[in-house]
Write a protein that holds these residues in place. Structure first.
Motif, PDB file in Angstrom:
ATOM      1  N   THR A   1      13.352 -10.869 -11.715  1.00  0.00           N
ATOM      2  CA  THR A   1      12.467 -11.742 -10.933  1.00  0.00           C
ATOM      3  C   THR A   1      12.452 -11.295  -9.471  1.00  0.00           C
ATOM      4  O   THR A   1      11.390 -11.209  -8.849  1.00  0.00           O
ATOM      5  N   ILE A   2      13.622 -10.979  -8.946  1.00  0.00           N
ATOM      6  CA  ILE A   2      13.715 -10.496  -7.557  1.00  0.00           C
ATOM      7  C   ILE A   2      12.943  -9.186  -7.409  1.00  0.00           C
ATOM      8  O   ILE A   2      12.238  -8.981  -6.414  1.00  0.00           O
ATOM      9  N   ALA A   3      13.038  -8.305  -8.411  1.00  0.00           N
ATOM     10  CA  ALA A   3      12.295  -7.032  -8.379  1.00  0.00           C
ATOM     11  C   ALA A   3      10.793  -7.300  -8.335  1.00  0.00           C
ATOM     12  O   ALA A   3      10.054  -6.614  -7.619  1.00  0.00           O
ATOM     13  N   GLY A   4      10.312  -8.299  -9.082  1.00  0.00           N
ATOM     14  CA  GLY A   4       8.895  -8.658  -9.062  1.00  0.00           C
ATOM     15  C   GLY A   4       8.464  -9.161  -7.698  1.00  0.00           C
ATOM     16  O   GLY A   4       7.404  -8.784  -7.184  1.00  0.00           O
ATOM     17  N   ILE A   5       9.291 -10.003  -7.092  1.00  0.00           N
ATOM     18  CA  ILE A   5       8.988 -10.513  -5.747  1.00  0.00           C
ATOM     19  C   ILE A   5       8.984  -9.363  -4.746  1.00  0.00           C
ATOM     20  O   ILE A   5       8.078  -9.251  -3.908  1.00  0.00           O
ATOM     21  N   LEU A   6       9.977  -8.480  -4.854  1.00  0.00           N
ATOM     22  CA  LEU A   6      10.045  -7.321  -3.944  1.00  0.00           C
ATOM     23  C   LEU A   6       8.856  -6.385  -4.139  1.00  0.00           C
ATOM     24  O   LEU A   6       8.371  -5.785  -3.173  1.00  0.00           O
ATOM     25  N   ALA A   7       8.374  -6.262  -5.381  1.00  0.00           N
ATOM     26  CA  ALA A   7       7.190  -5.430  -5.642  1.00  0.00           C
ATOM     27  C   ALA A   7       5.982  -6.002  -4.896  1.00  0.00           C
ATOM     28  O   ALA A   7       5.212  -5.252  -4.278  1.00  0.00           O
ATOM     29  N   LEU A   8       5.816  -7.318  -4.937  1.00  0.00           N
ATOM     30  CA  LEU A   8       4.707  -7.950  -4.207  1.00  0.00           C
ATOM     31  C   LEU A   8       4.865  -7.765  -2.700  1.00  0.00           C
ATOM     32  O   LEU A   8       3.889  -7.457  -1.997  1.00  0.00           O
ATOM     33  N   VAL A   9       6.079  -7.938  -2.207  1.00  0.00           N
ATOM     34  CA  VAL A   9       6.340  -7.732  -0.773  1.00  0.00           C
ATOM     35  C   VAL A   9       6.041  -6.274  -0.413  1.00  0.00           C
ATOM     36  O   VAL A   9       5.414  -6.004   0.621  1.00  0.00           O
ATOM     37  N   TRP A  10       6.481  -5.339  -1.263  1.00  0.00           N
ATOM     38  CA  TRP A  10       6.258  -3.911  -1.001  1.00  0.00           C
ATOM     39  C   TRP A  10       4.764  -3.586  -0.979  1.00  0.00           C
ATOM     40  O   TRP A  10       4.311  -2.776  -0.168  1.00  0.00           O
ATOM     41  N   MET A  11       3.997  -4.227  -1.880  1.00  0.00           N
ATOM     42  CA  MET A  11       2.540  -4.024  -1.874  1.00  0.00           C
ATOM     43  C   MET A  11       1.954  -4.495  -0.546  1.00  0.00           C
ATOM     44  O   MET A  11       1.034  -3.859  -0.006  1.00  0.00           O
ATOM     45  N   CYS A  12       2.486  -5.583  -0.003  1.00  0.00           N
ATOM     46  CA  CYS A  12       2.026  -6.078   1.306  1.00  0.00           C
ATOM     47  C   CYS A  12       2.390  -5.095   2.417  1.00  0.00           C
ATOM     48  O   CYS A  12       1.602  -4.877   3.342  1.00  0.00           O
ATOM     49  N   VAL A  13       3.569  -4.492   2.312  1.00  0.00           N
ATOM     50  CA  VAL A  13       3.985  -3.485   3.299  1.00  0.00           C
ATOM     51  C   VAL A  13       3.029  -2.294   3.253  1.00  0.00           C
ATOM     52  O   VAL A  13       2.543  -1.823   4.291  1.00  0.00           O
ATOM     53  N   ILE A  14       2.731  -1.805   2.047  1.00  0.00           N
ATOM     54  CA  ILE A  14       1.799  -0.687   1.885  1.00  0.00           C
ATOM     55  C   ILE A  14       0.441  -1.062   2.464  1.00  0.00           C
ATOM     56  O   ILE A  14      -0.175  -0.282   3.207  1.00  0.00           O
ATOM     57  N   PHE A  15      -0.034  -2.267   2.155  1.00  0.00           N
ATOM     58  CA  PHE A  15      -1.323  -2.739   2.665  1.00  0.00           C
ATOM     59  C   PHE A  15      -1.323  -2.765   4.190  1.00  0.00           C
ATOM     60  O   PHE A  15      -2.292  -2.344   4.823  1.00  0.00           O
ATOM     61  N   SER A  16      -0.219  -3.239   4.790  1.00  0.00           N
ATOM     62  CA  SER A  16      -0.175  -3.323   6.262  1.00  0.00           C
ATOM     63  C   SER A  16      -0.199  -1.942   6.902  1.00  0.00           C
ATOM     64  O   SER A  16      -0.818  -1.747   7.948  1.00  0.00           O
ATOM     65  N   PHE A  17       0.479  -0.966   6.285  1.00  0.00           N
ATOM     66  CA  PHE A  17       0.410   0.406   6.815  1.00  0.00           C
ATOM     67  C   PHE A  17      -1.016   0.937   6.711  1.00  0.00           C
ATOM     68  O   PHE A  17      -1.509   1.614   7.612  1.00  0.00           O
ATOM     69  N   SER A  18      -1.689   0.632   5.614  1.00  0.00           N
ATOM     70  CA  SER A  18      -3.058   1.103   5.413  1.00  0.00           C
ATOM     71  C   SER A  18      -4.052   0.405   6.328  1.00  0.00           C
ATOM     72  O   SER A  18      -5.134   0.924   6.579  1.00  0.00           O
ATOM     73  N   ALA A  19      -3.692  -0.767   6.810  1.00  0.00           N
ATOM     74  CA  ALA A  19      -4.582  -1.520   7.695  1.00  0.00           C
ATOM     75  C   ALA A  19      -4.507  -1.024   9.146  1.00  0.00           C
ATOM     76  O   ALA A  19      -5.304  -1.447   9.987  1.00  0.00           O
ATOM     77  N   GLN A  20      -3.563  -0.128   9.432  1.00  0.00           N
ATOM     78  CA  GLN A  20      -3.451   0.402  10.790  1.00  0.00           C
ATOM     79  C   GLN A  20      -4.610   1.357  11.078  1.00  0.00           C
ATOM     80  O   GLN A  20      -4.880   2.247  10.262  1.00  0.00           O
ATOM     81  N   PRO A  21      -5.265   1.187  12.229  1.00  0.00           N
ATOM     82  CA  PRO A  21      -6.292   2.162  12.614  1.00  0.00           C
ATOM     83  C   PRO A  21      -5.664   3.557  12.728  1.00  0.00           C
ATOM     84  O   PRO A  21      -4.455   3.690  12.899  1.00  0.00           O
ATOM     85  N   SER A  22      -6.481   4.590  12.641  1.00  0.00           N
ATOM     86  CA  SER A  22      -5.975   5.965  12.597  1.00  0.00           C
ATOM     87  C   SER A  22      -5.067   6.315  13.771  1.00  0.00           C
ATOM     88  O   SER A  22      -4.054   6.984  13.591  1.00  0.00           O
ATOM     89  N   GLU A  23      -5.414   5.851  14.979  1.00  0.00           N
ATOM     90  CA  GLU A  23      -4.590   6.178  16.151  1.00  0.00           C
ATOM     91  C   GLU A  23      -3.187   5.595  16.019  1.00  0.00           C
ATOM     92  O   GLU A  23      -2.195   6.264  16.299  1.00  0.00           O
ATOM     93  N   GLU A  24      -3.107   4.351  15.575  1.00  0.00           N
ATOM     94  CA  GLU A  24      -1.813   3.684  15.411  1.00  0.00           C
ATOM     95  C   GLU A  24      -1.007   4.356  14.294  1.00  0.00           C
ATOM     96  O   GLU A  24       0.192   4.586  14.430  1.00  0.00           O
ATOM     97  N   SER A  25      -1.661   4.688  13.202  1.00  0.00           N
ATOM     98  CA  SER A  25      -1.002   5.344  12.080  1.00  0.00           C
ATOM     99  C   SER A  25      -0.467   6.713  12.493  1.00  0.00           C
ATOM    100  O   SER A  25       0.663   7.087  12.153  1.00  0.00           O
ATOM    101  N   SER A  26      -1.268   7.475  13.236  1.00  0.00           N
ATOM    102  CA  SER A  26      -0.838   8.797  13.708  1.00  0.00           C
ATOM    103  C   SER A  26       0.335   8.681  14.669  1.00  0.00           C
ATOM    104  O   SER A  26       1.238   9.521  14.663  1.00  0.00           O
ATOM    105  N   GLU A  27       0.329   7.630  15.470  1.00  0.00           N
ATOM    106  CA  GLU A  27       1.424   7.408  16.415  1.00  0.00           C
ATOM    107  C   GLU A  27       2.735   7.157  15.656  1.00  0.00           C
ATOM    108  O   GLU A  27       3.782   7.686  16.016  1.00  0.00           O
TER     109      GLU A  27
END
Length: 167
Positions: A6-32
């Motif tokens: 169950t904890i792994a499932g919750i962490l998977a959802l949290v990790w998906m949010c982390v991936i989404f937040s990195f992808s939401a960074q504009p190119s300049e911020e991501s490159s930085e």
């Protein structure tokens, strides 16, 4: 055991949010972010190996490794995701092959949706090649995880066998 899954499932959802937040960074911020990480890697390697690199050399080398560092980060993100999903799917007692397939399929579909999301972020472009890189990270992560798990199981059973044999 079910609590761990169950904890792994919750962490998977949290990790998906982390991936989404990195992808939401504009190119300049991501490159930085990736440029800063590349600089830290080169700076640390320079210190560890006692290299005498000046600031200009550090920045030049960091710029050269930025793209491979970024791609390695993508692969690592999806390796972590597939492992979390694989562990979570164990909650339903799926056979290993089915669990692996479902974890991989979910990771690959999430990679595709993530690249689609990036098409709407300023300066970013959703690329099919990045879906392939993310997917390769998921495949590699799953194979390494299952392989390590099998090795640990083998060594544990071997130790039990030797203990039983000597008694």
């Amino acid at each position: 055991m079910d609590k761990k899954r169950t904890i792994a499932g919750i962490l998977a959802l949290v990790w998906m949010c982390v991936i989404f937040s990195f992808s939401a960074q504009p190119s300049e911020e991501s490159s930085e972010v990736s440029g800063g990480l590349s600089y830290q890697i080169i700076s640390s390697a320079g210190s560890f190996f006692h290299l005498d690199l000046d600031e200009e050399e550090l920045h030049r080398i960091a710029a050269k490794i930025e793209k491979p560092v970024r791609k390695a980060a993508h692969m690592t993100e999806y390796a972590i995701l597939v492992i979390l999903l694989y562990v979570w799917l164990g909650k339903w007692q799926f056979p290993v092959m089915k669990r692996g397939f479902l974890a991989l399929l979910t990771s690959i579909l999430y990679a595709a949706s993530d690249e689609t999301h990036q098409r709407f972020v300023p300066g970013r472009a959703g690329k099919f090649s990045d879906v392939l890189i993310d997917s390769a990270g998921a495949v590699l992560g799953l194979f390494i995880f299952i392989g390590v798990k099998k090795c640990i199981s083998f060594l544990s059973n071997r130790r039990k066998y030797k203990a039983k044999k000597s008694s």
